[in-house]
Design a protein around this motif. Structure first.
Motif, mmCIF file in Angstrom:
data_model
loop_
_atom_site.group_PDB
_atom_site.id
_atom_site.type_symbol
_atom_site.label_atom_id
_atom_site.label_comp_id
_atom_site.label_asym_id
_atom_site.label_seq_id
_atom_site.Cartn_x
_atom_site.Cartn_y
_atom_site.Cartn_z
ATOM 1 N N THR A 113 -43.148 -28.347 -70.481
ATOM 2 C CA THR A 113 -43.731 -27.988 -69.183
ATOM 3 C C THR A 113 -43.909 -29.196 -68.269
ATOM 4 O O THR A 113 -43.574 -29.144 -67.079
ATOM 5 N N PHE A 114 -44.409 -30.296 -68.798
ATOM 6 C CA PHE A 114 -44.778 -31.437 -67.955
ATOM 7 C C PHE A 114 -43.793 -32.601 -68.009
ATOM 8 O O PHE A 114 -43.797 -33.450 -67.109
ATOM 9 N N PHE A 115 -42.974 -32.665 -69.039
ATOM 10 C CA PHE A 115 -42.072 -33.814 -69.169
ATOM 11 C C PHE A 115 -40.601 -33.410 -69.255
ATOM 12 O O PHE A 115 -39.739 -34.260 -69.513
ATOM 13 N N VAL A 149 -57.499 -38.951 -69.424
ATOM 14 C CA VAL A 149 -57.559 -39.686 -68.153
ATOM 15 C C VAL A 149 -56.165 -40.152 -67.739
ATOM 16 O O VAL A 149 -55.750 -39.995 -66.576
ATOM 17 N N LEU A 150 -55.431 -40.734 -68.672
ATOM 18 C CA LEU A 150 -54.085 -41.216 -68.364
ATOM 19 C C LEU A 150 -53.156 -40.066 -67.975
ATOM 20 O O LEU A 150 -52.326 -40.197 -67.058
ATOM 21 N N PHE A 151 -53.291 -38.942 -68.671
ATOM 22 C CA PHE A 151 -52.457 -37.778 -68.350
ATOM 23 C C PHE A 151 -52.764 -37.259 -66.945
ATOM 24 O O PHE A 151 -51.848 -36.953 -66.174
ATOM 25 N N GLN A 152 -54.015 -37.164 -66.604
ATOM 26 C CA GLN A 152 -54.411 -36.674 -65.291
ATOM 27 C C GLN A 152 -53.883 -37.584 -64.189
ATOM 28 O O GLN A 152 -53.513 -37.120 -63.093
ATOM 29 N N GLN A 153 -53.839 -38.880 -64.444
ATOM 30 C CA GLN A 153 -53.360 -39.838 -63.452
ATOM 31 C C GLN A 153 -51.834 -39.889 -63.369
ATOM 32 O O GLN A 153 -51.288 -40.604 -62.525
ATOM 33 N N GLY A 154 -51.167 -39.152 -64.240
ATOM 34 C CA GLY A 154 -49.709 -39.153 -64.238
ATOM 35 C C GLY A 154 -49.114 -40.438 -64.786
ATOM 36 O O GLY A 154 -47.973 -40.784 -64.474
ATOM 37 N N ALA A 155 -49.867 -41.139 -65.607
ATOM 38 C CA ALA A 155 -49.434 -42.443 -66.116
ATOM 39 C C ALA A 155 -48.646 -42.345 -67.412
ATOM 40 O O ALA A 155 -48.236 -43.382 -67.953
ATOM 41 N N LEU A 156 -48.436 -41.142 -67.922
ATOM 42 C CA LEU A 156 -47.789 -40.985 -69.219
ATOM 43 C C LEU A 156 -46.406 -40.363 -69.092
ATOM 44 O O LEU A 156 -46.159 -39.534 -68.205
ATOM 45 N N SER A 157 -45.518 -40.772 -69.979
ATOM 46 C CA SER A 157 -44.221 -40.134 -70.162
ATOM 47 C C SER A 157 -44.267 -39.355 -71.477
ATOM 48 O O SER A 157 -45.273 -39.385 -72.185
ATOM 49 N N ALA A 158 -43.181 -38.691 -71.811
ATOM 50 C CA ALA A 158 -43.145 -37.964 -73.074
ATOM 51 C C ALA A 158 -43.345 -38.925 -74.245
ATOM 52 O O ALA A 158 -44.053 -38.609 -75.216
ATOM 53 N N VAL A 159 -42.767 -40.122 -74.141
ATOM 54 C CA VAL A 159 -42.886 -41.101 -75.230
ATOM 55 C C VAL A 159 -44.302 -41.652 -75.314
ATOM 56 O O VAL A 159 -44.895 -41.717 -76.395
ATOM 57 N N SER A 160 -44.872 -42.063 -74.183
ATOM 58 C CA SER A 160 -46.214 -42.645 -74.221
ATOM 59 C C SER A 160 -47.275 -41.583 -74.537
ATOM 60 O O SER A 160 -48.275 -41.882 -75.190
ATOM 61 N N MET A 161 -47.066 -40.339 -74.103
ATOM 62 C CA MET A 161 -47.974 -39.258 -74.475
ATOM 63 C C MET A 161 -47.955 -39.062 -75.992
ATOM 64 O O MET A 161 -49.007 -38.916 -76.633
ATOM 65 N N THR A 162 -46.781 -39.100 -76.561
ATOM 66 C CA THR A 162 -46.663 -38.955 -78.013
ATOM 67 C C THR A 162 -47.334 -40.119 -78.734
ATOM 68 O O THR A 162 -47.991 -39.932 -79.764
ATOM 69 N N GLY A 210 -49.286 -24.770 -65.765
ATOM 70 C CA GLY A 210 -48.462 -25.832 -65.201
ATOM 71 C C GLY A 210 -49.235 -26.852 -64.404
ATOM 72 O O GLY A 210 -48.636 -27.768 -63.810
ATOM 73 N N LYS A 211 -50.558 -26.739 -64.376
ATOM 74 C CA LYS A 211 -51.399 -27.680 -63.634
ATOM 75 C C LYS A 211 -51.911 -28.767 -64.585
ATOM 76 O O LYS A 211 -52.483 -28.469 -65.623
ATOM 77 N N ALA A 212 -51.718 -30.022 -64.183
ATOM 78 C CA ALA A 212 -52.155 -31.136 -65.018
ATOM 79 C C ALA A 212 -53.663 -31.090 -65.249
ATOM 80 O O ALA A 212 -54.143 -31.433 -66.341
ATOM 81 N N SER A 213 -54.416 -30.653 -64.240
ATOM 82 C CA SER A 213 -55.874 -30.621 -64.362
ATOM 83 C C SER A 213 -56.320 -29.646 -65.444
ATOM 84 O O SER A 213 -57.301 -29.907 -66.160
ATOM 85 N N ASP A 214 -55.610 -28.533 -65.590
ATOM 86 C CA ASP A 214 -55.981 -27.555 -66.611
ATOM 87 C C ASP A 214 -55.707 -28.104 -68.014
ATOM 88 O O ASP A 214 -56.515 -27.926 -68.942
ATOM 89 N N THR A 215 -54.586 -28.781 -68.193
ATOM 90 C CA THR A 215 -54.278 -29.377 -69.491
ATOM 91 C C THR A 215 -55.246 -30.510 -69.812
ATOM 92 O O THR A 215 -55.672 -30.683 -70.962
ATOM 93 N N THR A 216 -55.624 -31.271 -68.784
ATOM 94 C CA THR A 216 -56.622 -32.327 -68.973
ATOM 95 C C THR A 216 -57.938 -31.733 -69.469
ATOM 96 O O THR A 216 -58.593 -32.298 -70.360
ATOM 97 N N LEU A 217 -58.318 -30.601 -68.908
ATOM 98 C CA LEU A 217 -59.539 -29.926 -69.343
ATOM 99 C C LEU A 217 -59.446 -29.540 -70.818
ATOM 100 O O LEU A 217 -60.413 -29.709 -71.578
ATOM 101 N N ALA A 218 -58.283 -29.051 -71.237
ATOM 102 C CA ALA A 218 -58.097 -28.689 -72.641
ATOM 103 C C ALA A 218 -58.272 -29.911 -73.538
ATOM 104 O O ALA A 218 -58.918 -29.848 -74.595
ATOM 105 N N PHE A 219 -57.711 -31.042 -73.112
ATOM 106 C CA PHE A 219 -57.881 -32.281 -73.880
ATOM 107 C C PHE A 219 -59.359 -32.649 -73.999
ATOM 108 O O PHE A 219 -59.838 -33.031 -75.072
#
Length: 500
Positions: free
Chosen positions: A321-323, A377-390, A450-459
């Motif tokens: 969805t995000f990457f 926090v990093l995910f919400q800021q869009g600072a992560l890629s699929a590799v760094s998220m993993t 598909g909203k980053a804020s919703d996934t951030t909330l789940a985290f």
């Protein structure tokens, strides 16, 4: 029945003063003093490897969700039904199976039930491969979960009653953590099974369930040689059988080490054979005699159940969805996470016996929660890629996996012998129902927007629950390291100190 006591070498002899229905034994002390040997490896391989099978299957189902929903898959089902409904049904079946088989495990014995539960699990898994419609797939997933829920109760109670106290923590953690070996294998297997140049769309996913059945049959053959718990046998008046199991363990250990065993130390215990204990008696024991331990068990299970069920069934959806990771490639990322999950219990497990339960359980829960907040926090800021998220999730779950495995260790240690399997089942069922059913439903619901804020909330929800559980452990955790099970919770059938 004539009362029995122990001779200097640990064997039974008739006591001078008979007392109806009472046995006196040093079986727990004899088991706890044993050096590690091939007898213990038999237990680990026969009982622990089933978590590899569970991890294999759960991961394959999660990574194949999109393939099952494709036209031509041979089954009429949507991606949402696989990741949400089927996941919740599987967990609901596991909760029901844990309670049903947990009660039988305490009444009928560990061995009968860890053979039966694996058979149920294998049968349901095999039939799943024949699914043609969503409703049939859901039924199969329920009964697959029903079998694995019973496994949790039967296996953890048997392992803790057979493994020496000085290494009980690390062995229990590694066995429960081996789920992630299966998860890594499942992730890699899904890459090949999703490749339509190798397997047709309606064949690959069916073969995945067949693979699980083949591995399970091998485990079933090995498991036949795992003995019944001598502690359970003694408590049910089958002292001669218990003595035979311990004597066999001592013989194998002496052959393995090439030296005489250390002398038996510690107080013998006196146990009165009694009729099966009713559910109300068990519930009253858990709630009124050990209220703090009850709160502790619930906190640990709910925290880890929400986090892990959400991640297990939802991480592939985050990647796609995000990457924009292709569905067929999600297995590579999940395999990395799975390896980190197993390394946590493997590398940290011995500290649970040396440093101690409270600091390690609290530290792993709180540490994973803090790292997950940082990931959010990093995910919400869009600072992560699929590799760094993993990479972030691997770090989070390296700690969380050791903590989650210790939840099973905790509830299997701190309650009486006669209630052990049902207590494991109860905390697993309640914690998993609260976190394991709501986790996938909430997590997938938030991710699917598909909203980053919703996934951030789940985290953040998962991080908060893990942190809270860690704080509960720090406040009321039990220092169970290197202590016998009987010293942590006196058996309900105990009649006082030996010789009293």
């Amino acid at each position: 029945m004539t009362e029995r006591t122990e001779t200097a070498c640990g064997g039974p002899r008739a006591a001078a003063g008979p007392q109806e229905g009472v046995v006196e034994t040093r079986i727990p002390a004899r088991l706890d003093r044993l050096p590690w040997s091939g007898w213990h490896w038999r237990i680990v391989i026969g009982l622990g490897t089933v978590w590899i099978l569970d991890g294999l299957e759960v991961t394959i189902v999660g990574t194949m969700a999109a393939r099952l929903a494709e036209q031509g898959s041979g089954i009429s089902i949507s991606t949402a039904q696989v990741t949400t409904v089927a996941a919740a049904v599987y967990v609901a079946g596991a909760c029901a199976g844990a309670l049903f088989f947990g009660r039988l495990t305490d009444r009928l014995g560990r061995k009968k039930l860890f053979m039966l539960t694996l058979a149920v699990y294998l049968a349901a898994t095999a039939v799943t491969a024949l699914s043609w419609d969503a409703w049939f797939f859901f039924v199969c997933r329920f009964f697959t979960g029903f079998g694995i829920g019973g496994e949790y109760a039967a296996i953890n109670s048997a392992v803790d009653e057979l493994i020496p106290a000085r290494v009980r923590g690390r062995i229990d953690l590694i066995i429960n953590g081996s789920f992630w070996i299966g998860a890594a294998l499942g992730a890699f297997a899904s890459i090949a099974l999703l490749d339509t140049s190798l397997f047709a769309a309606d064949v690959g996913w069916r073969l995945s369930f067949g693979l699980g059945v083949v591995l399970g049959l091998v485990i079933l053959l090995v498991r036949r040689h795992v003995p019944e718990s001598p502690r359970w046998l003694a408590a049910h008046g089958r002292v001669d059988e218990a003595e035979a199991v311990v004597a066999e363990a001592e013989r194998i250990t002496e052959e393995h080490t090439g030296s005489a065993l250390p002398p038996v130390t510690g107080e013998p215990i006196r146990i009165r054979e009694r009729a099966p204990i009713g559910f109300l008696t068990i519930a009253r024991t858990v709630v009124t005699r050990y209220p703090r331990r009850t709160v502790l068990g619930l906190a640990l299970f709910i925290g880890q159940a929400f986090l892990y069920n959400a991640v297990t069934f939802g991480y592939a959806a985050i990647l796609t969805t995000f990457f924009d990771v292709p569905q067929a490639d999600t297995g590579y990322y999940f395999a990395v996470i799975a390896v980190g999950n197993f390394l946590g219990p493997l590398l940290l497990g011995h500290f649970f016996d040396s440093v101690g339960r409270k600091p390690m359980i609290a530290g792993t829960y709180i540490g994973s929660g803090v790292l997950l907040f940082g990931t959010a926090v990093l995910f919400q800021q869009g600072a992560l890629s699929a590799v760094s998220m993993t990479a972030c999730w691997t770090a989070v779950l390296f700690l969380a996996s050791a903590g989650a495995s210790s939840a099973y260790l905790t509830v299997s240690e701190v309650f009486p012998l006669e209630t052990r399997a049902l207590c494991i089942a109860f905390f697993y069922a309640v914690g998993t129902a609260a976190g394991g059913i709501s986790g996938p439903l909430l997590f997938n619901g938030l991710v699917s927007t598909g909203k980053a804020s919703d996934t951030t909330l789940a985290f953040c929800i998962g991080a908060a629950l893990m942190t809270l559980a860690g704080l509960v452990e720090a406040a009321i955790g039990v220092r169970a390291e290197r202590r016998s099970l009987e010293s942590l919770a006196t058996p309900l059938s105990a009649v006082g100190r030996a010789g009293a």
